[in-house]
Structures are given as C-alpha cells and as structure tokens.
Design a protein around this motif. Sequence first.
Motif, short mmCIF file in Angstrom:
data_model
loop_
_atom_site.label_atom_id
_atom_site.label_comp_id
_atom_site.label_asym_id
_atom_site.label_seq_id
_atom_site.Cartn_x
_atom_site.Cartn_y
_atom_site.Cartn_z
N ALA A 1 1.58 6.57 -7.03
CA ALA A 1 0.76 7.09 -7.54
C ALA A 1 0.82 8.88 -7.51
N ALA A 2 1.35 9.11 -6.47
CA ALA A 2 1.51 10.75 -5.92
C ALA A 2 2.93 11.10 -6.88
N VAL B 1 0.78 -0.92 -0.13
CA VAL B 1 -0.45 0.08 -0.23
C VAL B 1 0.97 0.95 -0.05
N LEU B 2 1.94 1.26 1.33
CA LEU B 2 2.93 2.58 0.87
C LEU B 2 3.78 2.81 -0.69
N GLY C 1 0.98 3.82 -3.15
CA GLY C 1 1.05 5.25 -3.20
C GLY C 1 1.99 6.27 -3.28
N GLY C 2 3.27 6.17 -3.00
CA GLY C 2 4.11 6.62 -2.87
C GLY C 2 4.46 6.98 -5.18
#
Length: 104
Positions: free
Chosen positions: A29-30, A22-23, A26-27
């Motif tokens: 995607a950011a 998940v981390l 998310g990274g």
Amino acid sequence: MPARMPARIRTSRRTWVVAWTVLCAGGLAATAGLNASTTPDPHPEKSVSADCAQQIADIDAQLGKAEPEAARGEENPLLAISDIRTAGEANCDEELRDHLQGDR
C-alpha cells in the motif's frame, strides 16, 4: 551457577503468518501510494514552428508516395531526403528526428 536463559515467548504459526501478511500489505500500500504521488506527467507536446511543420509534412508526403512503390516491388524503394535550407529557414533536425522516431 550458570546464568539462566530467559524463557522463550511461544507464538503460533498463525500469529507469524498474520504478522507477515499485515507487513506485506502495508508495504504494498505504501509503495502504491508513493508511485501514484510521483507519477510524472506524460510527455508534453512540443510546439513545432510553421516552417518545421511544413518540412515535416513534405517529408511525410514523400514517404507516403515511396511506400506503395516499395510494396509493389519496384526497383528503387530507397528515398533520399536532402537537407538544403535557404537563408532564414529554421533548423528542424530535432523536430524531424522526434517525428520519425515516433512513427516507429
């Protein structure tokens, strides 16, 4: 009496793998969002004056004429371009350099 250590919270490997996944997602995607929002525009076309456009066209014609001679193995494939300007002609050095470097 020695101080007692707090009990360690036990977590499974699956929980750690899911948390890291998940981390990382998310990274990524950011990062993709930031890269998309700050993408610079492609190089805008510079306008070239009519005098410079004519000089560039003349040089392109000379280069086009010299290429077949060099391909045939003729003795002098060297092309020399003089930089003689008459009064009032524009200085097209930068435009010519950009044009010739774009052809490479």
